[in-house]
Design a protein around this motif. Structure first.
Motif, PDB file in Angstrom:
ATOM      1  N   ALA A 238      16.867  67.552 -10.971  1.00  0.00           N
ATOM      2  CA  ALA A 238      17.862  66.702 -10.307  1.00  0.00           C
ATOM      3  C   ALA A 238      18.511  65.750 -11.301  1.00  0.00           C
ATOM      4  O   ALA A 238      19.739  65.541 -11.280  1.00  0.00           O
ATOM      5  N   ASN A 239      17.717  65.172 -12.198  1.00  0.00           N
ATOM      6  CA  ASN A 239      18.275  64.264 -13.202  1.00  0.00           C
ATOM      7  C   ASN A 239      19.204  65.004 -14.166  1.00  0.00           C
ATOM      8  O   ASN A 239      20.285  64.510 -14.506  1.00  0.00           O
ATOM      9  N   ALA A 240      18.771  66.180 -14.617  1.00  0.00           N
ATOM     10  CA  ALA A 240      19.581  66.937 -15.577  1.00  0.00           C
ATOM     11  C   ALA A 240      20.905  67.373 -14.957  1.00  0.00           C
ATOM     12  O   ALA A 240      21.978  67.212 -15.569  1.00  0.00           O
ATOM     13  N   VAL A 241      20.844  67.921 -13.747  1.00  0.00           N
ATOM     14  CA  VAL A 241      22.079  68.360 -13.088  1.00  0.00           C
ATOM     15  C   VAL A 241      22.964  67.159 -12.776  1.00  0.00           C
ATOM     16  O   VAL A 241      24.196  67.226 -12.887  1.00  0.00           O
ATOM     17  N   GLY A 242      22.345  66.039 -12.390  1.00  0.00           N
ATOM     18  CA  GLY A 242      23.125  64.832 -12.128  1.00  0.00           C
ATOM     19  C   GLY A 242      23.847  64.334 -13.366  1.00  0.00           C
ATOM     20  O   GLY A 242      25.007  63.895 -13.293  1.00  0.00           O
ATOM     21  N   MET A 243      23.184  64.392 -14.516  1.00  0.00           N
ATOM     22  CA  MET A 243      23.831  63.975 -15.766  1.00  0.00           C
ATOM     23  C   MET A 243      25.034  64.855 -16.082  1.00  0.00           C
ATOM     24  O   MET A 243      26.109  64.357 -16.439  1.00  0.00           O
ATOM     25  N   VAL A 244      24.851  66.163 -15.954  1.00  0.00           N
ATOM     26  CA  VAL A 244      25.951  67.088 -16.247  1.00  0.00           C
ATOM     27  C   VAL A 244      27.101  66.871 -15.269  1.00  0.00           C
ATOM     28  O   VAL A 244      28.279  66.824 -15.667  1.00  0.00           O
ATOM     29  N   ALA A 245      26.777  66.734 -13.987  1.00  0.00           N
ATOM     30  CA  ALA A 245      27.826  66.526 -12.985  1.00  0.00           C
ATOM     31  C   ALA A 245      28.567  65.217 -13.232  1.00  0.00           C
ATOM     32  O   ALA A 245      29.804  65.162 -13.132  1.00  0.00           O
ATOM     33  N   MET A 246      27.833  64.159 -13.571  1.00  0.00           N
ATOM     34  CA  MET A 246      28.471  62.870 -13.839  1.00  0.00           C
ATOM     35  C   MET A 246      29.357  62.950 -15.074  1.00  0.00           C
ATOM     36  O   MET A 246      30.457  62.378 -15.106  1.00  0.00           O
ATOM     37  N   PHE A 247      28.903  63.663 -16.090  1.00  0.00           N
ATOM     38  CA  PHE A 247      29.706  63.822 -17.308  1.00  0.00           C
ATOM     39  C   PHE A 247      31.004  64.565 -16.999  1.00  0.00           C
ATOM     40  O   PHE A 247      32.086  64.182 -17.476  1.00  0.00           O
ATOM     41  N   ILE A 248      30.918  65.615 -16.191  1.00  0.00           N
ATOM     42  CA  ILE A 248      32.117  66.383 -15.842  1.00  0.00           C
ATOM     43  C   ILE A 248      33.095  65.517 -15.041  1.00  0.00           C
ATOM     44  O   ILE A 248      34.314  65.522 -15.286  1.00  0.00           O
ATOM     45  N   VAL A 249      32.565  64.755 -14.093  1.00  0.00           N
ATOM     46  CA  VAL A 249      33.425  63.893 -13.270  1.00  0.00           C
ATOM     47  C   VAL A 249      34.108  62.833 -14.127  1.00  0.00           C
ATOM     48  O   VAL A 249      35.326  62.606 -14.019  1.00  0.00           O
ATOM     49  N   LEU A 250      33.341  62.174 -14.991  1.00  0.00           N
ATOM     50  CA  LEU A 250      33.925  61.128 -15.835  1.00  0.00           C
ATOM     51  C   LEU A 250      34.937  61.705 -16.817  1.00  0.00           C
ATOM     52  O   LEU A 250      35.974  61.080 -17.100  1.00  0.00           O
ATOM     53  N   THR A 251      34.652  62.885 -17.349  1.00  0.00           N
ATOM     54  CA  THR A 251      35.611  63.529 -18.260  1.00  0.00           C
ATOM     55  C   THR A 251      36.911  63.860 -17.535  1.00  0.00           C
ATOM     56  O   THR A 251      38.019  63.651 -18.063  1.00  0.00           O
ATOM     57  N   TRP A 252      36.791  64.365 -16.322  1.00  0.00           N
ATOM     58  CA  TRP A 252      37.990  64.677 -15.530  1.00  0.00           C
ATOM     59  C   TRP A 252      38.787  63.410 -15.227  1.00  0.00           C
ATOM     60  O   TRP A 252      40.024  63.407 -15.301  1.00  0.00           O
ATOM     61  N   VAL A 253      38.083  62.334 -14.901  1.00  0.00           N
ATOM     62  CA  VAL A 253      38.757  61.061 -14.619  1.00  0.00           C
ATOM     63  C   VAL A 253      39.503  60.568 -15.848  1.00  0.00           C
ATOM     64  O   VAL A 253      40.656  60.100 -15.775  1.00  0.00           O
ATOM     65  N   GLN A 254      38.875  60.678 -17.019  1.00  0.00           N
ATOM     66  CA  GLN A 254      39.516  60.222 -18.248  1.00  0.00           C
ATOM     67  C   GLN A 254      40.754  61.054 -18.580  1.00  0.00           C
ATOM     68  O   GLN A 254      41.791  60.517 -18.971  1.00  0.00           O
ATOM     69  N   ARG A 255      40.652  62.345 -18.421  1.00  0.00           N
ATOM     70  CA  ARG A 255      41.778  63.213 -18.771  1.00  0.00           C
ATOM     71  C   ARG A 255      42.962  63.028 -17.832  1.00  0.00           C
ATOM     72  O   ARG A 255      44.110  63.271 -18.220  1.00  0.00           O
TER      73      ARG A 255
END
Length: 294
Positions: A238-255
């Protein structure tokens, strides 16, 4: 008198502190709300992967096979063949799943040979003999306990499973119960036993109770350890998938230029924190709302 009343009344809280606390709480609620959404997405992905890959069956088959293989079978009953892990596993599978002896023997041999590892495509080619490991852990252990009771009640019919389950018990108890324990109890059931027979029955009953308690304690220990490891793996996933999902969301927000721009190291830190907090974000949101609402 006015001085006493002034001392007893609480000092007024500056409005600035209240405003700052409320703003900070609102920020946390928005951040944790996003984390709760990420956590829900992560758990949905994990559950889908567990179903698709049949992770529970693989995990429990691996743990049980390793437990069996770590149990030494170097002590044999006088006059009987030495027990083997493969035969003990086959007898257990046959008792728990009802498959034929041939199917149970084949499944047990494959599990021992692979040290409990099931193939990657196991979920798409299920084997009836593995149905035991597909159960939830408490139900699986209940089924194994029932099979162990059958082996204890009829040791000569399931000698390998009997010896596997009684490893750690006194050698004299294992030997004597195997030889004449169950037969002695049956032979005096319909008779008027003599004092000597009563004493023998009492000794056999105590011997059976000792053996069963040892078996139960061993299985309880396995269940506690396996349940803890399963929970730990789920939490880590859960922690690992949450980290990846959060990274993808934040990257999308930045772009897409949404919100304030943050550096890449900060993005990594936020992703790590998001992965750690996402599984419990929902509980934190509820707690903060209760605090804010008073």
């Amino acid at each position: 008198m006015p001085l006493i009343l002034a001392l007893q009344s609480p000092p007024p809280i500056p409005d600035g502190v209240v405003i700052a606390v409320n703003q900070f709480t609102d920020f946390l609620l928005r951040y944790l709300g996003a984390l709760a959404a990420v956590g829900a997405l992560s758990m949905a992905l994990i559950e889908a992967a567990k179903k698709l890959l049949d992770s529970r069956t693989k995990f429990q088959a691996l743990r049980w096979t390793r437990w069996v293989m770590r149990t030494p079978l170097d002590r044999t009953i006088t006059g009987e063949q030495a027990a083997t892990h493969s035969s003990a596993m086959a007898q257990l599978i046959q008792l728990c799943t009802g498959v034929t002896d041939e199917e149970a023997s084949l499944a047990a041999a494959n599990l021992i040979a692979s040290e409990g590892h099931l193939g990657l495509g196991h979920a798409f080619h299920t084997v009836p003999a593995h149905a035991l490991f597909a159960l939830e852990l408490p139900r699986m252990m209940g089924s194994i306990q029932d099979a162990a009771d059958v082996a204890l009640a009829s040791p000569p019919e399931y000698p390998d499973l009997y010896q596997l389950m009684t490893v750690g018990a006194k050698a004299d108890d294992v030997e004597r119960w195997y030889r004449d324990g169950s037969f002695a109890l049956v032979s005096v059931a319909d008779l008027n036993p003599t004092p000597e027979q009563r004493q023998a029955v009492k000794e056999h009953a105590e011997r059976f109770a000792r053996l069963r308690q040892i078996v139960k304690r061993k299985l309880d220990g396995f269940q506690l350890y396996t349940g803890d490891r399963w929970g730990s793996w789920n939490q880590a996933a859960a922690n690992a998938v949450g980290m990846v999902a959060m990274f993808i969301v934040l990257t999308w927000v930045q772009r897409n230029g949404i919100g304030a721009s943050i550096s890449f190291p900060t993005l990594i830190v936020f992703s790590l924190l998001g992965g750690i907090l996402s599984p419990v974000a929902k509980d934190l949101v509820s707690a903060l709302k209760r605090v804010k609402d008073g």
